[in-house]
Design a protein around this motif. Structure first.
Motif, PDB file in Angstrom:
ATOM      1  N   ARG A  95      17.479  42.269  84.065  1.00 30.90           N
ATOM      2  CA  ARG A  95      16.379  42.196  85.002  1.00 30.90           C
ATOM      3  C   ARG A  95      15.213  43.000  85.020  1.00 30.90           C
ATOM      4  NH1 ARG A  95      20.145  43.182  90.664  1.00 30.90           N
ATOM      5  NH2 ARG A  95      21.429  41.274  90.047  1.00 30.90           N
ATOM      6  N   SER A  96      15.041  43.904  84.035  1.00 31.30           N
ATOM      7  CA  SER A  96      13.761  44.570  83.485  1.00 31.30           C
ATOM      8  C   SER A  96      13.158  44.032  82.326  1.00 31.30           C
ATOM      9  CB  SER A  96      14.301  46.066  83.460  1.00 31.30           C
ATOM     10  OG  SER A  96      14.905  46.600  84.454  1.00 31.30           O
ATOM     11  N   GLY A  97      13.531  42.759  81.912  1.00 28.74           N
ATOM     12  CA  GLY A  97      13.067  42.142  80.933  1.00 28.74           C
ATOM     13  C   GLY A  97      13.152  42.663  79.553  1.00 28.74           C
ATOM     14  N   ASN A 248      22.250  36.948  82.730  1.00 30.33           N
ATOM     15  CA  ASN A 248      22.210  35.596  83.199  1.00 30.33           C
ATOM     16  C   ASN A 248      23.316  34.889  83.771  1.00 30.33           C
ATOM     17  OD1 ASN A 248      22.968  34.975  80.704  1.00 30.33           O
ATOM     18  ND2 ASN A 248      21.085  33.864  80.174  1.00 30.33           N
ATOM     19  N   GLU A 287      12.178  32.713  93.869  1.00 29.58           N
ATOM     20  CA  GLU A 287      11.301  33.907  94.341  1.00 29.58           C
ATOM     21  C   GLU A 287      12.027  35.004  94.869  1.00 29.58           C
ATOM     22  OE1 GLU A 287       7.690  30.526  95.298  1.00 29.58           O
ATOM     23  OE2 GLU A 287       9.173  31.059  96.856  1.00 29.58           O
ATOM     24  N   PHE A 290      13.924  37.011  91.915  1.00 30.38           N
ATOM     25  CA  PHE A 290      12.861  37.475  90.715  1.00 30.38           C
ATOM     26  C   PHE A 290      11.526  37.792  91.156  1.00 30.38           C
ATOM     27  CE2 PHE A 290      16.389  34.826  89.163  1.00 30.38           C
ATOM     28  CZ  PHE A 290      16.996  35.649  88.367  1.00 30.38           C
ATOM     29  N   GLY A 291      10.918  37.306  92.207  1.00 34.94           N
ATOM     30  CA  GLY A 291       9.632  37.410  92.519  1.00 34.94           C
ATOM     31  C   GLY A 291       8.858  36.224  92.122  1.00 34.94           C
ATOM     32  N   ASN A 293       6.300  35.272  90.443  1.00 32.92           N
ATOM     33  CA  ASN A 293       5.463  35.317  89.180  1.00 32.92           C
ATOM     34  C   ASN A 293       6.722  35.507  88.067  1.00 32.92           C
ATOM     35  OD1 ASN A 293       3.068  34.933  90.095  1.00 32.92           O
ATOM     36  ND2 ASN A 293       2.721  36.912  90.597  1.00 32.92           N
ATOM     37  N   HIS A 294       7.971  35.105  88.292  1.00 35.65           N
ATOM     38  CA  HIS A 294       8.816  35.457  87.415  1.00 35.65           C
ATOM     39  C   HIS A 294       9.084  33.933  86.781  1.00 35.65           C
ATOM     40  CE1 HIS A 294      12.715  35.787  85.400  1.00 35.65           C
ATOM     41  NE2 HIS A 294      12.596  37.133  85.437  1.00 35.65           N
ATOM     42  N   LYS A 296      11.571  32.239  85.884  1.00 36.35           N
ATOM     43  CA  LYS A 296      12.541  31.537  86.343  1.00 36.35           C
ATOM     44  C   LYS A 296      11.975  30.553  87.650  1.00 36.35           C
ATOM     45  CE  LYS A 296      16.495  33.075  84.180  1.00 36.35           C
ATOM     46  NZ  LYS A 296      17.906  32.905  84.041  1.00 36.35           N
TER      47      LYS A 296
END
Length: 416
Positions: A95-97, A248, A287, A290-291, A293-294, A296
């Motif tokens: 989740r932190s990339g 994922n 949204e 993840f927010g 601007n993610h 996904k």
């Protein structure tokens, strides 16, 4: 209070701790959660969803690492507890990339956790490899990564039907990505019976992959039935009590994937009002999780735009401005490289979706005489970037019937 002690205190003082669901894996001989498992469950909930507002991922990681250190090498239930914590660490890293670090944590999980957790780690490892665009051979097996002698398990993963189903479903998904439809059928045939009982032993993820296989081969009636079963099961699922999945492949990702894929199926079936409803739900899920601007979110926006394209074609109408806005926003969120950059020749995240979105966008530009040159450049870029084994870009862009539809899987961000 120290957050680690706080999590421990809640687990130890609660007279009836909420245990991980017994149906997901074997716990103690009495069928209930052991104290180490209950402690680990509270720590996972705190770290992944229940931490106080403003707490950092680093703090959450310290909680999980401290818990795993304290429980390592203990008595009954400690192996399962450590497995829970390590899978949660992988999810937090993902989740932190930090995909590569998540994969390293999954590899470490295979060294210490019981068999069911090692299968979950293998499942997620394959999921991350697919997301990264790696080519995987379907002969890959949990045995390649999992030492089945660890922790003296009484039974191997292959003796447990639900675990074998999860393994076969991942292999089937890999086969689909490789364009090996017949091989995919063989893998999914091996878990049809368990798919019929979706909602038991955390098979929702496997069943979603089966749904997408049915969708890809044009069996829309059965795909519809199975998508609806998965969505119903996920509605009833207590996602906070599910500890046998990671990265994922966690239930939240499965819920998003099933909602978006079902929306695509409805769109392919010409049921545009229902398709819009499900794809809107998928967008909100993405949204919220993840927010705005993610990447996904960009994946779902691409699916929404494609739905409007099919709707306009079926109704003889035009929605060029709506589609263009959606594709532009999707490409922005996906952080697509500029057309005149060299990014396409290098490793590129979300290559499938970016190529698809750019190809669709190019088609919109090509029908506008004053923007045809821009469309040609965009089309050339998309064709050069396209790497799909099952479909050419032209096939992916043109839906002429259910024989070979394009299906986007949000879990792995790939086109099938």
């Amino acid at each position: 209070m120290n957050p680690i002690r706080s999590a421990l205190a809640r687990a130890l003082l609660s007279p009836k701790p909420r245990p991980p669901r017994a149906r997901h894996y074997a716990t103690s001989s009495t069928g209930g959660a052991t104290q180490p498992e209950s402690v680990a469950a509270e720590m996972v909930r705190y770290a992944l969803g229940g931490a106080r507002p403003g707490s950092s991922p680093d703090e959450a990681m310290r909680i999980l690492e401290q818990g795993a250190s304290n429980l390592q090498g203990g008595g009954e239930g400690c192996g399962e507890a450590v497995g829970m914590l390590m899978l949660a660490m992988s999810t937090l890293l993902y989740r932190s990339g930090r995909r590569q670090e998540a994969m390293e944590k999954l590899k470490a999980t295979n060294q210490v956790a019981p068999a069911a957790f090692r299968v979950a780690a293998w499942e997620a490892t394959m999921g991350l490899c697919m997301e990264a665009g790696q080519v995987i051979n379907t002969s890959v097996s949990p045995d390649d990564l999992v030492d089945l002698s660890i922790k003296d398990d009484n039974i191997k993963w292959s003796d447990q039907g639900h675990l074998k189903c999860r393994v076969n479903a991942i292999k089937g998904l890999i086969a689909l990505l490789n364009g090996e439809t017949e091989s995919a059928q063989l893998f999914f045939d091996g878990c049809k019976d368990l798919c019929a009982g979706v909602g038991n032993k955390q098979t929702e993820n496997a069943v979603l992959s089966y749904c997408e296989y049915l969708h890809c081969v044009g069996d829309f009636p059965l795909a519809t039935q199975m998508y609806e079963r998965v969505l119903e099961a996920l509605t009833m699922e207590d996602m906070s009590g599910n500890f046998l999945a990671t990265c994922n492949m966690v239930p939240e990702e499965v819920s998003l994937g099933a909602t978006c894929s079902y929306g695509q199926l409805l769109s392919h079936s010409g049921k545009f009002s229902e398709a819009e409803d499900y794809l809107t739900r998928a967008l909100k899920k993405a949204e919220d999780q993840f927010g705005a601007n993610h990447p996904k979110v960009g994946i779902v926006l691409t699916c929404v735009a494609r739905m409007y394209k099919l709707k306009a074609k079926a109704e003889g109408s035009s929605s060029i401005m709506v589609q263009e806005g959606l594709y532009r926003k999707a490409l922005e969120v996906l952080r697509a490289p500029a057309i005149n950059s060299e990014g396409v020749s290098k490793q590129m995240d979300w290559r499938d979706i970016i190529s698809l979105a750019r190809g669709e966008y190019a088609e919109l530009l090509l029908i506008q005489s004053n923007r045809r040159a821009e469309g040609e450049r965009m089309k050339e870029w998309a064709e050069h970037a396209w790497r799909n084994s099952r479909l050419t870009l032209a096939q992916a862009l043109e839906f002429s019937g259910p024989s070979k539809p394009t299906v986007v899987d949000t879990r792995i961000g790939r086109v099938m």
